[in-house]
Structures are given as structure tokens and as C-alpha cells.
Design a protein around this motif. Structure first.
Motif, PDB file in Angstrom:
ATOM      1  N   VAL A 466      14.269  -6.283  41.633  1.00  0.00           N
ATOM      2  CA  VAL A 466      13.152  -6.065  40.711  1.00  0.00           C
ATOM      3  C   VAL A 466      11.947  -6.941  41.025  1.00  0.00           C
ATOM      4  N   GLY A 467      12.164  -8.047  41.729  1.00  0.00           N
ATOM      5  CA  GLY A 467      11.041  -8.928  42.061  1.00  0.00           C
ATOM      6  C   GLY A 467      10.583  -8.824  43.503  1.00  0.00           C
ATOM      7  N   LYS A 468      11.055  -7.811  44.210  1.00  0.00           N
ATOM      8  CA  LYS A 468      10.766  -7.694  45.637  1.00  0.00           C
ATOM      9  C   LYS A 468       9.266  -7.614  45.918  1.00  0.00           C
ATOM     10  N   GLU A 469       8.831  -8.435  46.857  1.00  0.00           N
ATOM     11  CA  GLU A 469       7.457  -8.462  47.377  1.00  0.00           C
ATOM     12  C   GLU A 469       6.446  -9.118  46.447  1.00  0.00           C
ATOM     13  N   TRP A 470       6.883  -9.612  45.302  1.00  0.00           N
ATOM     14  CA  TRP A 470       5.888 -10.307  44.473  1.00  0.00           C
ATOM     15  C   TRP A 470       6.443 -11.575  43.825  1.00  0.00           C
ATOM     16  N   ALA A 471       7.702 -11.630  43.457  1.00  0.00           N
ATOM     17  CA  ALA A 471       8.253 -12.794  42.742  1.00  0.00           C
ATOM     18  C   ALA A 471       8.895 -13.775  43.727  1.00  0.00           C
ATOM     19  N   SER A 472       8.820 -15.060  43.377  1.00  0.00           N
ATOM     20  CA  SER A 472       9.432 -16.085  44.228  1.00  0.00           C
ATOM     21  C   SER A 472      10.361 -17.004  43.451  1.00  0.00           C
ATOM     22  N   ARG A 473      10.327 -16.946  42.107  1.00  0.00           N
ATOM     23  CA  ARG A 473      11.126 -17.856  41.296  1.00  0.00           C
ATOM     24  C   ARG A 473      11.781 -17.108  40.142  1.00  0.00           C
ATOM     25  N   VAL A 474      12.957 -17.605  39.727  1.00  0.00           N
ATOM     26  CA  VAL A 474      13.706 -17.022  38.601  1.00  0.00           C
ATOM     27  C   VAL A 474      13.992 -18.116  37.594  1.00  0.00           C
ATOM     28  N   TYR A 475      13.613 -17.865  36.357  1.00  0.00           N
ATOM     29  CA  TYR A 475      13.850 -18.819  35.265  1.00  0.00           C
ATOM     30  C   TYR A 475      14.809 -18.156  34.279  1.00  0.00           C
ATOM     31  N   PHE A 476      15.976 -18.763  34.079  1.00  0.00           N
ATOM     32  CA  PHE A 476      17.001 -18.166  33.220  1.00  0.00           C
ATOM     33  C   PHE A 476      16.883 -18.661  31.778  1.00  0.00           C
ATOM     34  N   LEU A 710      10.976 -13.722  35.807  1.00  0.00           N
ATOM     35  CA  LEU A 710      10.586 -13.846  37.210  1.00  0.00           C
ATOM     36  C   LEU A 710       9.096 -14.155  37.305  1.00  0.00           C
ATOM     37  N   ALA A 711       8.741 -14.981  38.259  1.00  0.00           N
ATOM     38  CA  ALA A 711       7.340 -15.399  38.404  1.00  0.00           C
ATOM     39  C   ALA A 711       6.947 -15.443  39.876  1.00  0.00           C
ATOM     40  N   SER A 712       5.662 -15.220  40.107  1.00  0.00           N
ATOM     41  CA  SER A 712       5.129 -15.307  41.468  1.00  0.00           C
ATOM     42  C   SER A 712       5.002 -16.772  41.882  1.00  0.00           C
ATOM     43  N   ASP A 713       4.780 -16.968  43.155  1.00  0.00           N
ATOM     44  CA  ASP A 713       4.646 -18.329  43.653  1.00  0.00           C
ATOM     45  C   ASP A 713       3.415 -19.016  43.067  1.00  0.00           C
ATOM     46  N   ALA A 714       2.361 -18.233  42.835  1.00  0.00           N
ATOM     47  CA  ALA A 714       1.144 -18.815  42.257  1.00  0.00           C
ATOM     48  C   ALA A 714       1.393 -19.333  40.848  1.00  0.00           C
ATOM     49  N   ILE A 715       2.205 -18.623  40.090  1.00  0.00           N
ATOM     50  CA  ILE A 715       2.558 -19.080  38.737  1.00  0.00           C
ATOM     51  C   ILE A 715       3.351 -20.383  38.829  1.00  0.00           C
ATOM     52  N   PHE A 716       4.317 -20.423  39.732  1.00  0.00           N
ATOM     53  CA  PHE A 716       5.173 -21.604  39.868  1.00  0.00           C
ATOM     54  C   PHE A 716       4.349 -22.842  40.247  1.00  0.00           C
ATOM     55  N   LYS A 717       3.402 -22.667  41.131  1.00  0.00           N
ATOM     56  CA  LYS A 717       2.615 -23.812  41.609  1.00  0.00           C
ATOM     57  C   LYS A 717       1.748 -24.416  40.519  1.00  0.00           C
ATOM     58  N   ALA A 718       1.466 -23.636  39.479  1.00  0.00           N
ATOM     59  CA  ALA A 718       0.650 -24.178  38.383  1.00  0.00           C
ATOM     60  C   ALA A 718       1.393 -25.248  37.600  1.00  0.00           C
ATOM     61  N   PHE A 719       2.699 -25.378  37.832  1.00  0.00           N
ATOM     62  CA  PHE A 719       3.503 -26.371  37.112  1.00  0.00           C
ATOM     63  C   PHE A 719       3.887 -27.557  37.995  1.00  0.00           C
ATOM     64  N   ILE A 720       3.425 -27.554  39.217  1.00  0.00           N
ATOM     65  CA  ILE A 720       3.754 -28.647  40.128  1.00  0.00           C
ATOM     66  C   ILE A 720       2.729 -29.769  39.960  1.00  0.00           C
ATOM     67  N   GLY A 721       3.195 -30.991  39.775  1.00  0.00           N
ATOM     68  CA  GLY A 721       2.291 -32.127  39.604  1.00  0.00           C
ATOM     69  C   GLY A 721       3.004 -33.451  39.742  1.00  0.00           C
ATOM     70  N   ASP A 722       2.285 -34.516  39.491  1.00  0.00           N
ATOM     71  CA  ASP A 722       2.824 -35.869  39.653  1.00  0.00           C
ATOM     72  C   ASP A 722       3.504 -36.393  38.394  1.00  0.00           C
ATOM     73  N   SER A 723       3.478 -35.609  37.344  1.00  0.00           N
ATOM     74  CA  SER A 723       4.064 -36.057  36.090  1.00  0.00           C
ATOM     75  C   SER A 723       5.058 -35.016  35.574  1.00  0.00           C
ATOM     76  N   LYS A 724       6.129 -35.488  34.977  1.00  0.00           N
ATOM     77  CA  LYS A 724       7.095 -34.564  34.380  1.00  0.00           C
ATOM     78  C   LYS A 724       6.456 -33.756  33.267  1.00  0.00           C
ATOM     79  N   LEU A 725       5.398 -34.314  32.668  1.00  0.00           N
ATOM     80  CA  LEU A 725       4.726 -33.611  31.576  1.00  0.00           C
ATOM     81  C   LEU A 725       4.020 -32.347  32.048  1.00  0.00           C
ATOM     82  N   LYS A 726       3.874 -32.195  33.368  1.00  0.00           N
ATOM     83  CA  LYS A 726       3.278 -30.971  33.895  1.00  0.00           C
ATOM     84  C   LYS A 726       4.339 -29.913  34.219  1.00  0.00           C
ATOM     85  N   ALA A 727       5.595 -30.277  34.115  1.00  0.00           N
ATOM     86  CA  ALA A 727       6.675 -29.311  34.364  1.00  0.00           C
ATOM     87  C   ALA A 727       6.793 -28.365  33.175  1.00  0.00           C
ATOM     88  N   LEU A 728       7.555 -27.312  33.334  1.00  0.00           N
ATOM     89  CA  LEU A 728       7.801 -26.380  32.233  1.00  0.00           C
ATOM     90  C   LEU A 728       8.898 -26.969  31.352  1.00  0.00           C
TER      91      LEU A 728
END
Length: 934
Positions: A466-476, A710-728
Motif C-alpha cells: 500500500v505504500g509502494k513508491e511513496w512511503a518510507s516509514r511505518v508507525y504502529f 505510513l509516511a513519506s520520507d519528507a514527513i519523517f525528516k520533519a521530526f529529526i532534530g537535536d532534541s528529543k522534544l522534536k521527536a514524535l
């Protein structure tokens, strides 16, 4: 005790029944059986362990009482026939024992043989038997050339013996009855699947179950003794061991599962028998059978001690005396010595039956007293309307009913238990086994920073599918609503990430609360019950003040154009704000459903209209501190909103407009995903991809809750940072629980495999058309039907209604739903919308049979409501009104003058004909617009 014996050979003609039997062979029987008396299946952990000895002992114990009773012994599958006939053994041992220990009243014992293979028939009747008798009588099922296509003959063998009671005037007490039947017999003493293949005598699972059902129904009379004691009992003896193949090759524990009759397991008292007995018990329990007792022959090894320890008093274990090697007395003394054990077994069986019946009768009252059902007005649910579900087998529910007597009846789960179901009976067993393995291996383990095979394999399957060619991450997560909550958090973070100037404003000292992020959504959508998910949907019955006082509706909600079949044509219905423009007929009417999904519509003037409408709406509602931070839609079908089909062109334009403005797009596929609409993902129907997508329900085969975002790689990267407070910072205790992940892995693989899903079209990953197009069209043409939507596993029908009878709160279709449940279709309507939902593997024959029943009931429903309408509309002054208008022409003359297109139903009668003439004459209605004309 004196006896008289009679032997009959009754040839059974089958002329003219070929088509009937073909239908029966290719359609599933409706499983139904009475609960007036105990019915048990006799199983064994292996072959040659004494199942027939137990059956014979039970017959002797049950009928050796102070008043007449009836015992039925059924043997559906018999190999080694006629040399080995278990039904004849039970029949013979019974009358031999009664000759040894007579009863005070008479007993009529009989043995029947219904159908045997040609080799078995020759052995029984001589070489003149070639699918028939030596006198030219035809046996078996003939095809057009006169050949016997299934290799069976209907011998109709019947023998009986009347055993006179020992008391003078014994017949005055009445008589007991022993009925023994062999349903199918083969000559070779091998496994049934081998015998069927070697002798060319085949019987399918459905045909065997149908014959068994009819035997049970015909032999149990439904009587109770005056003193409240049960006066009848039935046992069904299997062949070989629990997992021995049946005639078709299906394991017998799977073959008989639709009945789910309580079980007696004949264990193994020999060396190695402990393991075999436990394995057989676990095989039965895995499939949902209730094992009432285990009984086996004593071989001096004390096997009962470890068995009792293992079962921990869950199941009684009984031990029979050793069977003597010297058979000179034909086991009569052994049966006499075993009488106490068989009496104990009989009492255990009776006690379990009585307890089961008590539970079934008590459950509705207890449920009404202590349960709080979701989406249910308890005031409308009297005790007698509560459905007691005994079990499930594939797509069918086994429900307890009372229709002058208790019975178990089958109902097709037409609402797919709130859209979660899809497994057939075989897949249900596979899921149960794999989940049992997973529970035993993992139990539950914490998910963050950990990995285990089921979670990893499921994530890979989702990204490849279902995520072929667009999704890179799965959040359960746990369920659909929480998957939506997570998706909204992801989307808003990505919007803020792409619009850093908004974050700069907050860093500059502005209160974060001044920034108002909203969703863009469609009216009629539904995204779950949790508070955040409800904010992302337009006002509806689910969001009213009494339901959710905090509800504000944080979004821009557009009225979408819908598509449906009306009067045999697929039509587009535009919202009022789009009706200012005139479009060509080909833009608003379609000759087939496939035309609606064609991408060449993208260049139409209608697409331009959609684009302009969406652009203007976005422009009016953005700016300042208020922003559209996400688009969320249910692709193609809005489920809880009334099964509305949204024009896929509109949704495609909407998605592209939002993505061009960097507004993240969420697809809520909690309902539509995994072939629910005929494709693995509904995104395939829209020909566009989201940034985030939510899945649940059918993902696990409906056996356990689990959701994935399911989320694209661009969505996932918006949560990457130097602080845990930027995580989901979101999670659940049971995130990615191993059992749910394993069930989802099994289900997804099953649905997308052509060898297990008969409806898949080759490698296209599409389902074949499940709903007969002619039947769907016929239903849409009915005057009581407003619209029909048939797509994938869904067929929804909106019943024509007015005023308060329209909408979610409507009870208008309740009488129709009640009738359909009587027909074996378990529905739960959405107001005046009824729908049926099958699974991705459901056969087209099953779907067609359901539609036929629905159409018949709609016709009946329409006639009843028409009659009620006529009574209301017939005013006291109507005769005077009619007299005043009769001066124009006589009724007969006027009726004859109408064009031939106007036809009145025969059931309408004289009153409605006169009423219609009055309406036509007085109000000058054009005949082709008359509501009652067909």
C-alpha cells in the motif's frame, strides 16, 4: 426379548435432478441444526482407538432407561464398506446386548445406508450393480449422457429389527428407537481421500455437510419428556483421527467446523498415546471446538494420570476397561462392565448440554442489564432483539434462535463486523494457529528501540504494498482513530517545517496559540471517535453537543460531488455551489462505473470547475494566523457518512491542488484499504498518492486490533532534530504488538496470493467484479431505492425516504433489516442506508445469492410501505372529490386512454387504481412522471 428383522433395498430414482445437484455441489449449505437434544461429534486422536465402541456403549447406556427414548448414530464417511460398517456394528451390538439384558419396553432398531461407491455397491449387491440395480433401476446422479458423474449409487439399504419388551403389554409403554445411518461408503479400507480418488466416487465438503444437516434435521423430532428429561440424543462419528483427511482432502477437524458441535475425544491409552491425545485435543481447541470429555481404553500404562495433570480439571478424563482379546461373547460382557463409565460419560454430555442451553437463554437478559453497546440506543433494544452469537466460521455467524424450539442458525456477516472481516473459514484457522504461535513465542514486548520479526516483516509488506513508491516509514498504533491522530500530528509538523516563518513568529515572542492550524476535509467524512479525530470532520450526528461538548470543528469542510447508480445509470450529483455551470451530459452521466475512474477526465471542463472551486475555497480561508495545515479524506468512499461515493476526479484535483501548495495530504484508508474497494489501496483508484496514509480494520483479517500510519520520507525528516522534544511524542502500550503484526502479515499475504484469493485477477492485484451488474442495476431501478453504490466488496443501497426518515438517526429501514436477518443476512444499517460487505475472498455465487434476497425483501418492504401510504392518503372526502372529477370521463375510459407505459401492480387493487386516476385527472400529472407507474 423377542425380535423380528426386516431388510429392505429401496432404489432411489434421481431422474431430473442433475441441475439441482449441480447447484448444491457448487453452493455453500446453510448450516442449521436443532438444540432440542444433545448432538455430539465423536473424535479420536488416531485411527483404531475405539470410536465405534464408544458410540455403541453410549447407545446402550442412553436407551437402557426406565422410559422410551431415541438415539441417532450418524456415520458421514465410511471406508472398507461393506466389510467394515460402523453403523451396522452399533446396530448389531445394541440388539445383541438387549437380548442379553432385555428392557421392559420395545425397541425399534434400524440401520440405513444412503450412498456408496460403485465398487462398494457391487460388493454389497453383486456384479449387477453398476450405479444401479440388476433390474435397470437408476442409482446416483446422471449427466446428460446417462453416466454417473460422481461415482456414487443411492442404494437406499434399510434394515430394522423390533425388540419386544420383557413386560406384558410392553407396547403400551411406547417404544424406544435406535437409528443408525451410513451416509457415504467406499470399498477400500484406506483414508477417505484415497478411497474417493481410487474409486472415482467424489463428495465435496459442502455436499457432505448438507447431507449431514438434513440427516440431523429429519431424525431429531424435537420432543421433551413430561418429566423434563431429554428423550433423544445424536452422535456423529468421524473417520480416523482428528486431522485425518475427509473425502475431498480437507482435514476432518476443518470439514466439520461449520457445525462446531461439542466433541467427545477418544484418546489413546497405549505407549505414546499421551502425546497423541494432547495433540488431538489442542487441534480441536485451536479450531474452536468445545471438548466435553476424553475417554480411552486402559492399557495398563496409567495414561490418565499425566492427562489429568495436563488438563487441570478443564476436561473430564474417563478410562474404559481393557477390550478382551477373546471376542467369543461378542463383547457383551465388556459392554456390561463398561456400563458405569458410559453412564458417567452420558451424564457429562447431558450436563454440558443443559449448561450450554442455560447460558444461551440467559445471555440476552444479562447483556441488557450490564453491557453498554456502542452506537446503540438501548431503549430501542428489547431483550428479544439481542442476537446471541455462538461462534463464527469464516464469513458466517452461528446465532442462537428460538422458533418454537431452540436452534443454531447461520447468518452471513453482511456488515463484516464493522468492516473488519475478510477471512474465509480456512484463513480463520490459519490466523488462529499463527497467533497462538506468536503469543507463545513473544507474549508482548515493548516496541521503542526494539525489533522483532512480525513487526519488521509487516512494515516491509506495507511499504512494498500500500505504500509502494511513496512511503518510507511505518508507525504502529492501536486502532483507526489513533492512526488518524498520529497522522494529523505528522501533517501539522510537516506544514510548520515547510513554513518556518510561522515558527519564527513564535520564537519572536508571539503566543503559539495565535497560530490556528486547520484541516481541509469533506462534509460527510468520518475519521474516528477520539477528540482530535472528531475535530477533523464536519458537524455530524457524531459531533453534536451531547456527543462531544468540546467539538469546534477545526477545519474547512467542502461539500463534495458524489456518484451513484440511479435508475440503471451512474450519475454525478454536484453540490449546490457547483451547479451554476452547465456541463455536457457525458460529464454528469456514465454508461459504466469504470468511466468514472478514467484519467482522461482530468482535461474536462468539469475538472476545471473543480479546480476553481477548490482554489477559491482555499484562498478565502487562508491568511493571517489561520492556515490549512493538512488535507484529510476518505478516498473514494465515505463509510460512516452513509456509504457515499465521492467523484474520484474531484478528490484527485483536490489532492493535487493541496500538494502544489505544500499542504500535506492524509488518506484515511482505515475502511477502504486492503481490497475493500477492489484494490489493495484506494489510492490506486484515485491515481494519486498521499503523504500520509492510515490503515487498520481488514489489515489483520479482523481478528485483532492493529493500525499503521505510513509516511513519506519528507514527513519523517520533519521530526529529526537535536532534541528529543522534536521527536514524535506519541505511543501506546501495545504498539506493534506481535500477535497483531503476525495476523496482518498472514492476512496481507493471503489476500494478495492468487492461490488463496480466488477473486484476484492474475497479477493485476485487482479483484474481479463481485456483485452481479444486472442485479445491481435491477435494484437501482426499483422505485423504493434512491441510489446504489457497488464497488469492490461493498454494495450499499439507500432506501428512498423523506423528512425524519432520512439520515443516520432514521429507523426507516429497521423492518427491512429484521426480515433480512431472518433470511440469514446479518445487517446493521446506517439510517436508511443498508449495505452488504463481503470479504476479498468471497465467491461471486454467495454475493449474488445475497443480492437476490435483498431485492426480494425490498420489493416486499416497498409494498408494505405503499399500502401504509395509501391508507394515510385516503381521506374521508376522497370519494366526493372523485365524484366531482368523474364528469370528465369514466374511469374505465380514462384508464384505457393512458399510454401502455403505465402499468399498475396487481396487488394495488381497485382502491389504488381509482386513487391514481383521480391524481392524473385532477392534477393533470404527466403519465411518465407518475410516482406509482412502473
Amino acid at each position: 426379548m423377542h425380535s423380528t428383522t426386516t431388510l429392505f433395498l429401496v432404489p432411489i430414482r434421481r431422474h431430473g435432478l442433475f441441475k439441482h445437484h449441480l447447484r448444491r455441489l457448487h453452493s455453500k449449505p446453510v448450516i442449521e441444526y436443532p438444540l432440542t437434544h444433545p448432538i455430539y461429534t465423536i473424535w479420536a486422536s488416531n485411527t483404531s482407538l475405539g470410536k465405534t465402541l464408544v458410540s455403541a456403549g453410549l447407545s446402550i447406556s442412553f436407551l437402557s432407561t426406565t422410559h422410551p427414548k431415541k438415539f441417532i448414530y450418524l456415520k458421514p464417511v465410511q471406508t472398507g464398506f461393506p466389510d467394515d460398517s460402523d453403523s451396522r456394528f452399533v446396530y448389531r451390538k445394541f440388539y445383541e446386548f438387549l437380548a442379553y439384558k432385555p428392557l421392559p419396553f420395545s425397541v425399534l432398531a434400524s440401520n440405513h445406508v444412503l450412498r456408496v461407491s460403485v465398487p462398494a455397491g457391487k460388493s454389497l449387491l453383486g456384479t449387477g450393480f453398476v450405479g444401479g440395480s440388476g433390474k435397470g433401476e437408476n442409482f446416483g446422479i446422471q449427466n446428460e449422457k446417462g453416466n454417473f458423474f460422481d461415482g456414487f449409487g443411492n442404494v437406499g439399504l434399510y434394515e430394522e429389527r423390533k425388540l419386544q419388551g420383557s413386560e406384558i403389554g410392553a407396547d403400551e409403554f411406547g417404544s424406544s428407537e435406535l437409528v443408525c445411518k451410513t451416509m457415504h461408503g467406499w470399498k477400500e479400507a484406506v483414508s477417505p481421500h484415497l478411497a474417493a480418488e481410487r474409486e472415482g466416487a467424489f463428495v465435496g465438503d459442502y455436499e457432505l455437510l448438507d447431507t449431514l444437516k438434513r440427516c440431523i434435521g429429519s431424525d431429531l423430532g424435537g420432543k421433551w419428556c413430561d418429566k423434563g428429561e431429554l428423550d433423544a440424543m445424536c452422535v456423529i462419528e468421524t473417520a480416523g483421527g482428528v486431522a485425518s483427511p475427509g473425502p475431498s482432502g480437507s482435514l476432518q477437524c476443518d470439514l466439520y467446523r461449520p457445525f462446531r458441535l461439542p466433541a467427545i475425544l477418544v484418546g489413546d491409552g497405549r505407549l505414546g498415546g499421551i502425546s497423541g491425545t494432547i495433540s488431538a485435543y489442542e487441534s480441536l481447541k485451536l479450531r474452536g471446538y468445545d471438548v466435553a470429555a476424553i475417554i480411552f481404553e486402559d492399557h495398563g500404562l496409567m495414561n490418565e494420570v499425566p492427562l489429568l495433570s495436563y488438563f487441570r480439571k478443564r476436561v473430564p478424563v474417563l478410562v474404559l476397561p481393557p477390550v478382551p482379546q477373546d471376542m467369543s461373547d461378542d463383547l457383551i460382557n465388556w459392554f456390561d462392565k463398561s456400563h458405569t463409565v458410559f453412564t458417567s460419560l452420558k451424564e457429562i454430555m447431558f450436563s454440558a448440554f443443559v449448561e450450554r442451553m442455560q447460558r444461551l437463554h440467559d445471555m440476552p437478559k444479562k447483556a441488557c442489564n450490564i453491557l453498554w453497546w456502542p452506537f446503540t440506543q438501548h431503549k430501542f433494544v428489547p431483550q428479544e432483539n439481542v442476537t446471541v452469537i455462538d461462534s463464527r466460521c469464516g464469513e458466517n455467524l452461528a446465532v442462537h434462535k428460538f422458533q418454537s424450539f431452540d436452534l443454531i442458525s447461520q447468518q452471513f456477516d453482511a456488515c463484516a463486523s464493522w468492516w473488519t472481516q475478510g477471512p474465509d473459514a480456512i484463513m480463520q484457522i490459519e490466523l488462529a494457529r499463527d497467533m497462538g504461535y506468536t503469543a507463545a513465542r513473544y507474549g508482548h514486548v515493548m516496541f521503542p528501540e526494539n525489533v522483532y520479526e512480525p513487526a519488521l516483516e509487516l512494515a516491509e509488506l506495507l511499504l512494498e504494498g500500500v505504500g509502494k513508491e511513496w512511503a518510507s516509514r511505518v508507525y504502529f498504533s492501536d486502532n483507526g482513530s489513533t492512526a488518524i491522530e498520529i497522522a494529523l500530528k505528522m501533517a501539522f509538523r510537516k506544514f510548520l517545517f515547510d513554513n518556518k516563518e510561522l515558527l519564527d513568529l513564535t520564537n519572536g515572542g508571539m503566543d503559539e496559540k495565535c497560530i490556528d492550524l486547520k484541516v481541509l476535509a469533506l462534509r460527510g467524512s468520518y475519521h474516528g471517535d477520539t477528540l482530535g479525530a472528531m475535530e477533523a470532520q464536519a458537524p455530524s450526528p457524531y459531533t453534536g453537543f451531547l456527543q462531544q461538548p468540546w467539538y469546534k470543528g477545526r477545519g474547512l469542510f467542502l461539500d463534495p460531488p458524489t456518484v451513484c447508480m440511479q435508475n440503471g445509470l451512474w450519475k454525478l450529483c454536484l453540490p449546490e455551489k457547483m451547479q451554476t455551470e452547465k456541463f455536457e451530459v457525458e460529464y454528469v452521466s456514465f454508461s459504466s462505473r469504470d468511466e468514472i475512474f478514467k484519467s482522461n477526465r482530468d482535461g474536462s471542463s468539469l475538472a476545471g470547475c473543480y479546480r476553481s472551486f477548490i482554489s477559491q475555497a482555499l484562498h478565502r480561508n487562508s491568511g493571517g494566523f489561520s492556515h490549512i495545515g493538512a488535507l484529510i479524506i476518505e478516498p473514494v468512499i465515505q463509510g460512516a457518512g452513509g456509504m457515499q461515493m465521492i467523484d474520484p476526479l474531484f478528490q484527485r484535483v483536490l489532492v493535487r491542488e493541496c500538494q502544489s501548495l505544500k499542504v500535506p495530504v492524509i488518506f484515511d484508508e482505515v475502511f477502504t484499504g486492503f481490497w475493500r474497494l477492489g484494490t489493495e489501496s484506494a489510492a490506486e483508484l484515485l491515481c494519486c498518492q498521499p503523504d500520509i496514509s492510515c490503515f487498520a480494520k481488514l489489515m489483520t483479517g479482523g481478528i485483532i486490533p492493529l493500525a499503521a500510519t505510513l509516511a513519506s520520507d519528507a514527513i519523517f525528516k520533519a521530526f529529526i532534530g537535536d532534541s528529543k522534544l522534536k521527536a514524535l511524542l506519541h505511543g501506546h502500550s501495545y504498539s506493534a504488538h506481535a500477535m497483531g503484526c503476525m495476523a496482518a502479515v498472514k492476512s496481507i499475504k493471503w489476500f494478495k496470493d492468487c492461490t488463496t484469493n480466488i477473486n484476484l485477477i492474475g497479477e493485476s492485484r485487482l479483484l474481479q467484479e463481485l456483485w452481479d451488474s444486472e442485479l445491481v442495476c435491477q435494484i437501482s431501478l426499483h422505485p423504493a431505492v434512491h441510489r446504489v453504490v457497488a464497488l469492490g466488496t461493498l454494495c450499499a443501497i439507500e432506501i428512498k425516504a423523506e423528512g425524519s426518515d432520512v439520515g443516520y438517526a432514521s429507523m426507516y429501514a429497521s423492518s427491512l433489516v429484521k426480515k433480512l436477518r431472518e433470511d440469514g443476512i446479518h445487517m446493521r444499517p446506517l439510517g436508511n442506508v443498508i449495505y452488504v460487505m463481503c470479504g476479498p475472498c468471497t465467491s461471486t455465487q454467495v454475493c449474488s445469492s445475497i443480492l437476490v434476497k435483498i431485492f426480494a425483501r425490498i420489493q416486499e418492504f416497498s409494498q408494505v410501505n405503499d399500502s401504509a401510504t395509501r391508507v394515510v392518503e385516503q381521506s374521508p372526502n376522497s370519494s366526493n372529490d372523485y365524484a366531482e372529477s368523474s364528469s370528465l370521463r369514466s374511469d374505465d375510459e380514462y384508464l384505457k386512454s393512458l399510454p401502455p407505459l403505465v402499468h399498475f401492480r396487481p396487488t394495488d387493487g381497485e382502491l389504488i387504481v381509482k386513487y391514481l386516476i383521480k391524481k392524473i385527472k385532477k392534477e393533470k400529472l404527466p403519465y411518465d412522471k407518475l410516482e406509482y407507474a412502473l
